[in-house]
Design an enzyme around this catalytic site. Structure first.
Site, PDB file in Angstrom:
ATOM      1  N   CYS A   2       7.449 -12.373  -5.678  1.00 19.88           N
ATOM      2  CA  CYS A   2       8.431 -12.829  -6.658  1.00 19.88           C
ATOM      3  C   CYS A   2       9.358 -13.813  -5.938  1.00 19.88           C
ATOM      4  O   CYS A   2       9.645 -13.666  -4.759  1.00 19.88           O
ATOM      5  CB  CYS A   2       9.282 -11.733  -7.265  1.00 19.88           C
ATOM      6  SG  CYS A   2       8.342 -10.482  -8.126  1.00 19.88           S
ATOM      7  N   ARG A  27       4.872 -17.394  -4.388  1.00 17.94           N
ATOM      8  CA  ARG A  27       5.288 -16.002  -4.206  1.00 17.94           C
ATOM      9  C   ARG A  27       4.846 -15.103  -5.357  1.00 17.94           C
ATOM     10  O   ARG A  27       5.054 -13.883  -5.315  1.00 17.94           O
ATOM     11  CB  ARG A  27       6.814 -15.924  -4.079  1.00 17.94           C
ATOM     12  CG  ARG A  27       7.377 -16.724  -2.922  1.00 17.94           C
ATOM     13  CD  ARG A  27       8.878 -16.672  -2.912  1.00 17.94           C
ATOM     14  NE  ARG A  27       9.354 -15.371  -2.530  1.00 17.94           N
ATOM     15  CZ  ARG A  27       9.583 -14.968  -1.291  1.00 17.94           C
ATOM     16  NH1 ARG A  27       9.370 -15.801  -0.303  1.00 17.94           N
ATOM     17  NH2 ARG A  27      10.012 -13.769  -1.035  1.00 17.94           N
ATOM     18  N   TRP A  74       5.419 -11.612  -9.368  1.00 15.52           N
ATOM     19  CA  TRP A  74       4.150 -11.007  -8.964  1.00 15.52           C
ATOM     20  C   TRP A  74       4.292  -9.536  -9.333  1.00 15.52           C
ATOM     21  O   TRP A  74       5.081  -8.813  -8.736  1.00 15.52           O
ATOM     22  CB  TRP A  74       3.915 -11.175  -7.461  1.00 15.52           C
ATOM     23  CG  TRP A  74       2.578 -10.677  -7.022  1.00 15.52           C
ATOM     24  CD1 TRP A  74       1.396 -11.368  -7.055  1.00 15.52           C
ATOM     25  CD2 TRP A  74       2.281  -9.385  -6.471  1.00 15.52           C
ATOM     26  NE1 TRP A  74       0.390 -10.580  -6.563  1.00 15.52           N
ATOM     27  CE2 TRP A  74       0.893  -9.360  -6.209  1.00 15.52           C
ATOM     28  CE3 TRP A  74       3.032  -8.251  -6.187  1.00 15.52           C
ATOM     29  CZ2 TRP A  74       0.248  -8.252  -5.667  1.00 15.52           C
ATOM     30  CZ3 TRP A  74       2.400  -7.136  -5.660  1.00 15.52           C
ATOM     31  CH2 TRP A  74       1.022  -7.148  -5.408  1.00 15.52           C
ATOM     32  N   ASN A 100      13.727  -9.488  -6.881  1.00 16.60           N
ATOM     33  CA  ASN A 100      12.506  -9.555  -6.070  1.00 16.60           C
ATOM     34  C   ASN A 100      12.511  -8.309  -5.188  1.00 16.60           C
ATOM     35  O   ASN A 100      13.491  -8.062  -4.495  1.00 16.60           O
ATOM     36  CB  ASN A 100      12.551 -10.842  -5.232  1.00 16.60           C
ATOM     37  CG  ASN A 100      11.599 -10.824  -4.061  1.00 16.60           C
ATOM     38  OD1 ASN A 100      10.565 -10.176  -4.109  1.00 16.60           O
ATOM     39  ND2 ASN A 100      11.947 -11.529  -3.005  1.00 16.60           N
ATOM     40  N   GLY A 101      11.445  -7.519  -5.251  1.00  8.85           N
ATOM     41  CA  GLY A 101      11.375  -6.305  -4.437  1.00  8.85           C
ATOM     42  C   GLY A 101      10.884  -5.143  -5.281  1.00  8.85           C
ATOM     43  O   GLY A 101      10.382  -5.340  -6.390  1.00  8.85           O
ATOM     44  N   GLU A 479     -12.833 -13.030   8.924  1.00  7.51           N
ATOM     45  CA  GLU A 479     -11.919 -13.991   8.301  1.00  7.51           C
ATOM     46  C   GLU A 479     -12.650 -14.820   7.232  1.00  7.51           C
ATOM     47  O   GLU A 479     -12.113 -15.072   6.144  1.00  7.51           O
ATOM     48  CB  GLU A 479     -11.312 -14.903   9.383  1.00  7.51           C
ATOM     49  CG  GLU A 479     -10.504 -16.076   8.891  1.00  7.51           C
ATOM     50  CD  GLU A 479      -9.351 -15.710   7.952  1.00  7.51           C
ATOM     51  OE1 GLU A 479      -9.033 -14.526   7.799  1.00  7.51           O
ATOM     52  OE2 GLU A 479      -8.804 -16.636   7.334  1.00  7.51           O
ATOM     53  N   LYS A 483     -11.643 -15.092   3.289  1.00  3.09           N
ATOM     54  CA  LYS A 483     -11.366 -16.387   2.656  1.00  3.09           C
ATOM     55  C   LYS A 483     -12.221 -16.572   1.416  1.00  3.09           C
ATOM     56  O   LYS A 483     -11.740 -16.951   0.366  1.00  3.09           O
ATOM     57  CB  LYS A 483     -11.670 -17.496   3.683  1.00  3.09           C
ATOM     58  CG  LYS A 483     -10.843 -18.698   3.594  1.00  3.09           C
ATOM     59  CD  LYS A 483      -9.490 -18.618   4.264  1.00  3.09           C
ATOM     60  CE  LYS A 483      -8.758 -17.367   4.073  1.00  3.09           C
ATOM     61  NZ  LYS A 483      -7.591 -17.134   4.834  1.00  3.09           N
ATOM     62  N   GLU A 486     -11.275 -14.008  -1.521  1.00  2.75           N
ATOM     63  CA  GLU A 486      -9.968 -14.100  -2.181  1.00  2.75           C
ATOM     64  C   GLU A 486      -9.857 -15.287  -3.121  1.00  2.75           C
ATOM     65  O   GLU A 486      -9.096 -15.237  -4.082  1.00  2.75           O
ATOM     66  CB  GLU A 486      -8.818 -14.101  -1.169  1.00  2.75           C
ATOM     67  CG  GLU A 486      -8.693 -15.353  -0.342  1.00  2.75           C
ATOM     68  CD  GLU A 486      -7.516 -15.310   0.625  1.00  2.75           C
ATOM     69  OE1 GLU A 486      -6.463 -14.791   0.250  1.00  2.75           O
ATOM     70  OE2 GLU A 486      -7.668 -15.810   1.750  1.00  2.75           O
ATOM     71  N   HIS A 502     -27.725  -0.765  10.285  1.00  4.84           N
ATOM     72  CA  HIS A 502     -27.248   0.622  10.230  1.00  4.84           C
ATOM     73  C   HIS A 502     -26.764   1.002   8.834  1.00  4.84           C
ATOM     74  O   HIS A 502     -26.076   2.002   8.680  1.00  4.84           O
ATOM     75  CB  HIS A 502     -26.141   0.836  11.270  1.00  4.84           C
ATOM     76  CG  HIS A 502     -26.643   0.679  12.678  1.00  4.84           C
ATOM     77  ND1 HIS A 502     -27.491   1.576  13.274  1.00  4.84           N
ATOM     78  CD2 HIS A 502     -26.441  -0.312  13.587  1.00  4.84           C
ATOM     79  CE1 HIS A 502     -27.783   1.174  14.504  1.00  4.84           C
ATOM     80  NE2 HIS A 502     -27.168   0.015  14.716  1.00  4.84           N
ATOM     81  N   LYS A 597       1.538 -15.501  -1.986  1.00  8.61           N
ATOM     82  CA  LYS A 597       1.503 -15.976  -0.603  1.00  8.61           C
ATOM     83  C   LYS A 597       2.283 -15.071   0.338  1.00  8.61           C
ATOM     84  O   LYS A 597       1.894 -14.870   1.473  1.00  8.61           O
ATOM     85  CB  LYS A 597       2.083 -17.394  -0.583  1.00  8.61           C
ATOM     86  CG  LYS A 597       2.081 -18.058   0.769  1.00  8.61           C
ATOM     87  CD  LYS A 597       0.735 -18.607   1.079  1.00  8.61           C
ATOM     88  CE  LYS A 597       0.649 -19.199   2.458  1.00  8.61           C
ATOM     89  NZ  LYS A 597      -0.737 -19.135   2.964  1.00  8.61           N
TER      90      LYS A 597
HETATM   91  C1  F6R Z   1      -5.278 -14.589   3.344  1.00 11.71           C
HETATM   92  C2  F6R Z   1      -3.851 -14.482   3.575  1.00 11.71           C
HETATM   93  C3  F6R Z   1      -3.284 -13.127   3.765  1.00 11.71           C
HETATM   94  C4  F6R Z   1      -2.137 -13.159   4.788  1.00 11.71           C
HETATM   95  C5  F6R Z   1      -1.464 -11.791   4.861  1.00 11.71           C
HETATM   96  C6  F6R Z   1      -0.376 -11.754   5.903  1.00 11.71           C
HETATM   97  O1  F6R Z   1      -5.682 -15.911   3.214  1.00 11.71           O
HETATM   98  O2  F6R Z   1      -3.149 -15.441   3.583  1.00 11.71           O
HETATM   99  O3  F6R Z   1      -4.245 -12.207   4.131  1.00 11.71           O
HETATM  100  O4  F6R Z   1      -2.659 -13.518   6.025  1.00 11.71           O
HETATM  101  O5  F6R Z   1      -0.913 -11.477   3.612  1.00 11.71           O
HETATM  102  O6  F6R Z   1       0.591 -12.696   5.652  1.00 11.71           O
HETATM  103  P1  F6R Z   1       1.559 -13.220   6.782  1.00 11.71           P
HETATM  104  O7  F6R Z   1       0.754 -13.943   7.778  1.00 11.71           O
HETATM  105  O8  F6R Z   1       2.532 -14.095   6.073  1.00 11.71           O
HETATM  106  O9  F6R Z   1       2.200 -11.991   7.373  1.00 11.71           O
END
Ligand code: F6R
Length: 602
Positions: A2, A27, A74, A100-101, A479, A483, A486, A502, A597
């Site tokens: 948020c 956010r 969010w 926010n929270g 990773e 990617k 998501e 396995h 994000k």
């Molecule tokens: C995936 C992504 C998330 C962040 C995770 C941690 O693409 O961006 O998995 O890596 O939410 O976020 P930070 O790095 O801001 O602590």
């Protein structure tokens, strides 16, 4: 999660708030809302489900306002809808609030004070505004006291902005655990969750700390602690290049951020070198780490994946045993620690609540800590002993790309500097290695059409995909899978190639895409063997290999780089595959469903 904004001044608040919300959309973007007061002190609420543009369409263009607050959500409690969107109002409409929270005890507060009240929304936020009304209207407390009284009941995290209709021209703000900044201007003041939201208006920001309250008018920013004592705090200058915040000619921020990676690597090297050009990290950090017998890397998501690579760097170059933990697990299930632990928090945003709750207990135990982050002045940076910055520039796409490569680069430099000081290694090669990696990344980016073609052939229609590899390639597979899943919504897993047989190999059927990384000399043959096992079961395979280990039939060949830095380069085709898969499937690449994000709730 948020985002909140507020403006009080003499310009029209509406476009300023909407522009601020655009910048905070990273956010959360399931609904948005505004409360504004015009010059006749009439208040208006506008709300919409969906993006900020949907909110724009709701707003009467003739409305002008000199004060207002806004929110992009969010959802945590209650589905995304206009009713659950903020702002929320007291029944008298005197108090209007954005939050926010997460208020963890909202049910208890409701039962104790608002049992008879029929709440309009399903949110945890709405009780805050009714409690304000309760204390001011039933108990006749002045607004500030009512706010203080309300805040004292709340358990959990909050950044709030409040307007009391009976005090037009004032925004009350408060925070605990969730970030909130106050921005100073000439004849106006603003509040925001992130400086990016208001950088067009001002670059002078003051941080509000936990449990503080701010009273914001157009001419004054007053900060008080929980007891009502006034505090003075200097503003800092937020440094953003406003071009960094724009997409430019790119269709999506993710495309821009992938392309920026060679420049980011070079910027990292520049930031961590002396005038003579030698790699350098603040000696106090190096000394603190040298005193430690074990490093504990704490992170989430992509940052956790970078941490896994960091472990290899710290163990091999610095000779310090290193553990890597998922933040949300570590905080509540702490393993037996070594005698002199040193904590490293890796976080692009510096605001991740899961990591922060670990840092709080690390601080309680007085252990030294370092935050590696992209965000100057972020919560993790402020609360840890030391900070190293990523210098990646704002990362706006939800899917992290350049932060991952910057995180690994910073750890590569740090581990080499420590290793040299400790005598584990004798020669400094990292500057050269990183610049070779930057060139290698550039060459992959230049052949992106090839990767777009692979994405369109392999990933346009499939429901499942698997990434495999061994050693560092396994870590990149994790990773790569995150990617792809998501942003494309394809169910994707990353595996240690040797683990397939396995169990997971049972999932391979005709046409299942298997993407294998082959950049490690000692295990290349084994991984290729695992690929053959999947081909025998009908898989469609893509091989991403490194020059020197490649075969003519491989699909993407990355230039040879230092063996500890292969993730910096092999991750690029994976980022591009994810980008194009998402694009071809018609998704919003930058704002995938259900995500945000900055993850500021546990
Ligand atoms: C995936 C992504 C998330 C962040 C995770 C941690 O693409 O961006 O998995 O890596 O939410 O976020 P930070 O790095 O801001 O602590």
């Amino acid at each position: 999660m948020c985002g909140i904004v507020g403006y009080v001044g003499s310009k029209n608040a509406v476009p300023i708030l909407l522009n601020g919300l655009d910048k905070l959309e990273y956010r959360g973007y399931d609904s948005a809302g505004l409360y504004i007061m015009n010059n006749r002190n009439e208040g208006f609420v506008f709300k919409a489900k969906g993006r900020i543009n949907a909110l724009r369409e709701e707003i009467d263009p003739s409305v002008q306002a000199s004060v207002g607050i806004g929110h992009t959500r969010w959802a945590t409690h209650g589905e995304p809808s206009a009713i659950n969107a903020h702002p929320h109002q007291s029944f008298s409409q005197r108090f209007t609030l954005v939050h926010n929270g997460v208020i963890e005890n909202y049910q208890e507060i409701k039962e104790q004070y608002l049992d008879e009240t029929l709440l309009l929304s399903d949110t945890d936020t709405e009780i805050i505004v009714h409690m304000l009304a309760y204390f001011s209207e039933k108990e006749h407390l002045p607004t500030l006291d009512a706010l203080r009284q309300t805040l004292s009941l709340l358990k959990g995290s909050y950044a709030i902005a409040l307007i009391d209709e009976s005090q037009p021209g004032t925004i009350f703000a408060a925070k605990n655990k969730s970030p909130l900044l106050l921005g100073k201007g000439e004849g106006f003041n603003v509040i925001c969750s992130d400086a990016m939201a208001m950088i067009k208006e001002t670059n002078q920001f003051v941080e509000l700390m936990d449990k503080e309250i701010a009273i914001v008018t157009k001419d004054e920013l007053i900060i008080e602690n929980a007891n009502g004592d006034s505090l003075s705090r200097d503003a800092y200058t937020a440094e953003f290049d406003s071009e960094d915040l724009e997409k430019g000619a790119y269709p999506y921020y993710m495309a821009k951020e992938i392309d920026e990676q060679p420049a980011v690597l070079r910027r990292v090297v520049q930031a961590y070198q002396t005038q003579e050009g030698n790699l350098h990290v603040d000696q106090v950090i190096v000394d603190a780490m040298l005193q430690s017998d074990r490093l504990y890397i704490i992170a989430a998501g992509t940052s956790y994946h970078a941490g896994l690579v960091g472990k290899r760097l710290f163990e091999q170059l610095s000779g310090i045993p290193t553990e890597v933990h998922v933040a949300s697990e570590f905080g509540y299930h702490m393993p037996i620690l070594s005698n002199n632990p040193f904590f490293i928090f890796i976080s692009q945003s510096g605001e991740t609540a899961d990591s922060r709750q670990v840092l709080v207990s690390v601080n309680e135990k007085n252990y030294p800590s370092l935050t590696i982050t992209n965000a100057v002045g972020s919560t993790l940076s402020r609360e840890s002993t030391f900070t190293l910055l990523l210098h990646a520039g704002p990362e706006i796409a939800v899917a992290s790309t350049k932060a991952y490569t910057a995180q690994i680069s910073v750890m590569a430099i740090l581990s080499e500097v420590i290793g040299l000081e400790k005598g584990v290694i004798t020669e400094s090669t990292m500057k050269h290695n990183l610049s070779t990696a930057a060139v290698a990344i550039q060459s992959i980016i230049e052949s992106k059409e090839l990767i777009e073609d692979l994405a369109s052939k392999q990933l346009s229609l499939t429901d499942h995909a698997f990434f495999i590899g061994r050693g560092l390639d396994h870590l990149v597979a994790l990773e790569a899978a995150l990617k792809l899943k998501e942003i494309s919504y394809i169910h994707t897993e990353g595996f240690a190639a040797g683990e397939l047989k396995h169990g997971t190999i049972a999932l391979i059927e005709k046409g299942t895409p298997i993407i294998a990384f082959v950049t490690e000399k000692t295990t290349a043959g084994h991984t290729r063997g695992n690929v053959q096992e999947t081909i025998a079961r009908g898989a469609n395979t893509v091989i991403i290999s490194m020059d020197g280990l490649s075969r003519p039939e491989d699909h993407v060949i990355i230039p040879e780089v230092h063996p500890l830095l292969t993730p910096l380069v092999s991750v690029i085709p994976a980022q591009l595959l994810a980008y194009y898969a998402s694009l071809h499937r018609g998704n919003d690449v930058d704002k995938p469903r259900n995500l945000a994000k900055s993850v500021t709730v546990e």
